[in-house]
Design a protein around this motif. Structure first.
Motif, PDB file in Angstrom:
ATOM      1  N   HIS A 145      19.940  38.002 -84.600  1.00  0.00           N
ATOM      2  CA  HIS A 145      20.212  39.382 -84.152  1.00  0.00           C
ATOM      3  C   HIS A 145      20.286  39.729 -82.974  1.00  0.00           C
ATOM      4  CE1 HIS A 145      19.952  41.234 -87.637  1.00  0.00           C
ATOM      5  NE2 HIS A 145      18.668  40.397 -88.249  1.00  0.00           N
ATOM      6  N   VAL A 146      20.599  37.783 -82.130  1.00  0.00           N
ATOM      7  CA  VAL A 146      21.161  37.775 -80.904  1.00  0.00           C
ATOM      8  C   VAL A 146      22.382  38.004 -80.192  1.00  0.00           C
ATOM      9  CG1 VAL A 146      20.479  36.931 -78.432  1.00  0.00           C
ATOM     10  CG2 VAL A 146      18.823  37.683 -79.784  1.00  0.00           C
ATOM     11  N   LEU A 147      23.226  38.950 -79.062  1.00  0.00           N
ATOM     12  CA  LEU A 147      24.545  39.056 -79.417  1.00  0.00           C
ATOM     13  C   LEU A 147      24.586  38.480 -77.707  1.00  0.00           C
ATOM     14  CD1 LEU A 147      27.510  39.784 -79.859  1.00  0.00           C
ATOM     15  CD2 LEU A 147      27.614  41.937 -78.666  1.00  0.00           C
ATOM     16  N   ASN A 162      35.015  49.690 -89.997  1.00  0.00           N
ATOM     17  CA  ASN A 162      33.834  50.587 -90.412  1.00  0.00           C
ATOM     18  C   ASN A 162      33.176  50.739 -89.138  1.00  0.00           C
ATOM     19  OD1 ASN A 162      31.935  52.510 -91.726  1.00  0.00           O
ATOM     20  ND2 ASN A 162      31.746  51.014 -93.602  1.00  0.00           N
ATOM     21  N   VAL A 163      33.513  52.508 -88.519  1.00  0.00           N
ATOM     22  CA  VAL A 163      32.516  52.839 -87.530  1.00  0.00           C
ATOM     23  C   VAL A 163      31.533  53.267 -87.608  1.00  0.00           C
ATOM     24  CG1 VAL A 163      34.968  53.394 -86.032  1.00  0.00           C
ATOM     25  CG2 VAL A 163      33.212  55.124 -87.521  1.00  0.00           C
ATOM     26  N   ALA A 164      30.428  53.067 -89.001  1.00  0.00           N
ATOM     27  CA  ALA A 164      29.327  53.732 -89.257  1.00  0.00           C
ATOM     28  C   ALA A 164      27.967  52.325 -89.042  1.00  0.00           C
ATOM     29  CB  ALA A 164      29.437  53.645 -91.347  1.00  0.00           C
ATOM     30  N   PHE A 165      28.192  51.539 -88.510  1.00  0.00           N
ATOM     31  CA  PHE A 165      27.390  49.851 -88.268  1.00  0.00           C
ATOM     32  C   PHE A 165      27.753  50.603 -86.678  1.00  0.00           C
ATOM     33  CE2 PHE A 165      27.741  50.047 -92.687  1.00  0.00           C
ATOM     34  CZ  PHE A 165      26.925  49.807 -92.627  1.00  0.00           C
ATOM     35  N   ASP A 166      28.213  51.026 -85.468  1.00  0.00           N
ATOM     36  CA  ASP A 166      28.409  50.920 -84.402  1.00  0.00           C
ATOM     37  C   ASP A 166      27.570  51.157 -83.752  1.00  0.00           C
ATOM     38  OD1 ASP A 166      31.102  50.542 -85.051  1.00  0.00           O
ATOM     39  OD2 ASP A 166      32.094  51.925 -83.866  1.00  0.00           O
ATOM     40  N   GLU A 167      27.219  49.738 -82.690  1.00  0.00           N
ATOM     41  CA  GLU A 167      26.458  50.510 -82.097  1.00  0.00           C
ATOM     42  C   GLU A 167      26.258  49.846 -80.693  1.00  0.00           C
ATOM     43  OE1 GLU A 167      23.113  47.761 -82.535  1.00  0.00           O
ATOM     44  OE2 GLU A 167      23.704  46.569 -84.226  1.00  0.00           O
ATOM     45  N   THR A 168      25.493  50.723 -79.529  1.00  0.00           N
ATOM     46  CA  THR A 168      26.036  50.153 -78.000  1.00  0.00           C
ATOM     47  C   THR A 168      24.617  49.157 -77.341  1.00  0.00           C
ATOM     48  OG1 THR A 168      26.872  52.505 -77.913  1.00  0.00           O
ATOM     49  CG2 THR A 168      26.510  51.464 -75.310  1.00  0.00           C
ATOM     50  N   PRO A 169      25.554  47.972 -77.398  1.00  0.00           N
ATOM     51  CA  PRO A 169      23.991  47.079 -76.553  1.00  0.00           C
ATOM     52  C   PRO A 169      23.478  46.924 -75.790  1.00  0.00           C
ATOM     53  CG  PRO A 169      25.924  46.012 -77.421  1.00  0.00           C
ATOM     54  CD  PRO A 169      26.373  47.399 -77.667  1.00  0.00           C
ATOM     55  N   ASP A 178      19.489  42.576 -78.236  1.00  0.00           N
ATOM     56  CA  ASP A 178      19.389  42.672 -80.065  1.00  0.00           C
ATOM     57  C   ASP A 178      20.067  43.598 -80.097  1.00  0.00           C
ATOM     58  OD1 ASP A 178      17.565  40.705 -79.226  1.00  0.00           O
ATOM     59  OD2 ASP A 178      15.765  42.859 -78.294  1.00  0.00           O
ATOM     60  N   VAL A 179      21.052  42.911 -81.783  1.00  0.00           N
ATOM     61  CA  VAL A 179      21.744  44.278 -82.231  1.00  0.00           C
ATOM     62  C   VAL A 179      21.394  43.789 -83.789  1.00  0.00           C
ATOM     63  CG1 VAL A 179      23.721  43.998 -80.220  1.00  0.00           C
ATOM     64  CG2 VAL A 179      23.701  42.035 -82.621  1.00  0.00           C
ATOM     65  N   ILE A 180      21.656  45.179 -84.420  1.00  0.00           N
ATOM     66  CA  ILE A 180      21.411  45.612 -85.497  1.00  0.00           C
ATOM     67  C   ILE A 180      23.038  44.655 -86.415  1.00  0.00           C
ATOM     68  CG2 ILE A 180      21.065  46.414 -88.456  1.00  0.00           C
ATOM     69  CD1 ILE A 180      19.427  48.235 -85.883  1.00  0.00           C
ATOM     70  N   ALA A 181      22.862  42.997 -87.068  1.00  0.00           N
ATOM     71  CA  ALA A 181      24.377  42.517 -87.567  1.00  0.00           C
ATOM     72  C   ALA A 181      24.196  41.816 -88.951  1.00  0.00           C
ATOM     73  CB  ALA A 181      24.651  42.105 -86.561  1.00  0.00           C
ATOM     74  N   GLY A 182      24.888  41.366 -89.386  1.00  0.00           N
ATOM     75  CA  GLY A 182      24.885  40.444 -90.445  1.00  0.00           C
ATOM     76  C   GLY A 182      25.953  40.163 -90.780  1.00  0.00           C
ATOM     77  N   GLU A 183      27.014  39.555 -91.827  1.00  0.00           N
ATOM     78  CA  GLU A 183      27.723  39.037 -92.282  1.00  0.00           C
ATOM     79  C   GLU A 183      28.778  40.125 -92.009  1.00  0.00           C
ATOM     80  OE1 GLU A 183      27.798  35.437 -94.070  1.00  0.00           O
ATOM     81  OE2 GLU A 183      26.048  35.155 -93.461  1.00  0.00           O
ATOM     82  N   GLY A 184      29.776  39.375 -92.032  1.00  0.00           N
ATOM     83  CA  GLY A 184      31.146  39.974 -91.685  1.00  0.00           C
ATOM     84  C   GLY A 184      32.054  40.121 -90.607  1.00  0.00           C
TER      85      GLY A 184
END
Length: 149
Positions: free
Chosen positions: A71-73, A98-105, A117-123
């Motif tokens: 979870h580290v960008l 998909n902009v639904a999961f966009d976040e500002t690190p 730190d970000v919330i991310a997974g496969e994709g």
């Protein structure tokens, strides 16, 4: 054995086409509702300075890459092989479609890279970055994020 009448055939065709139409409408709605949309509000205006902006950005000589580990960008910006920390004007991390999961690190520099730190997974993840160099040059780029397992 029951006799197949006209209304049986009609019901079968109506049901099959009803399912096809419902699936198509659902997919069309999802495609429109989740697509990020336009990159710029007016493409003609943006095109007027595109070549000049691109040349200025290339003249910076930055080598920019990003990768995701857990979870580290990590965002590396190298100039002549040395890690630099330009002013980050905006950074949006999210899925490509998909902009639904966009976040500002919120990046912090550890001497080698900017990390957040970000919330991310496969994709297929992208980082849309706007940064300002010391000389005032605006750097804009969509960076494809490599996912490390």
């Amino acid at each position: 054995m029951t006799e197949v009448k006209g209304w049986h055939v009609f019901s079968g065709f109506a049901g099959a086409f009803g399912i096809i139409i419902a699936v198509n409408l659902t997919l069309a709605y999802k495609a429109v509702a989740t697509f990020p949309g336009l990159e710029v509000k007016n493409s003609y205006v943006a095109s007027q300075s595109f070549d000049r902006d691109r040349r200025a950005q290339l003249a910076l000589g930055w080598d920019v890459s990003a990768h995701l580990e857990g979870h580290v960008l990590s965002l590396k910006i190298l100039q002549d092989g040395v890690a630099i920390t330009p002013q980050i004007l905006s950074a949006t991390f999210g899925l490509a479609t998909n902009v639904a999961f966009d976040e500002t690190p919120e990046f912090s520099f550890d001497g080698q890279a900017l990390r957040a730190d970000v919330i991310a997974g496969e994709g297929n993840w992208n980082l849309r970055l706007k940064a300002r160099a010391e000389d005032g040059t605006l750097f804009q780029q969509r960076i494809i994020v490599k996912v490390s397992s």
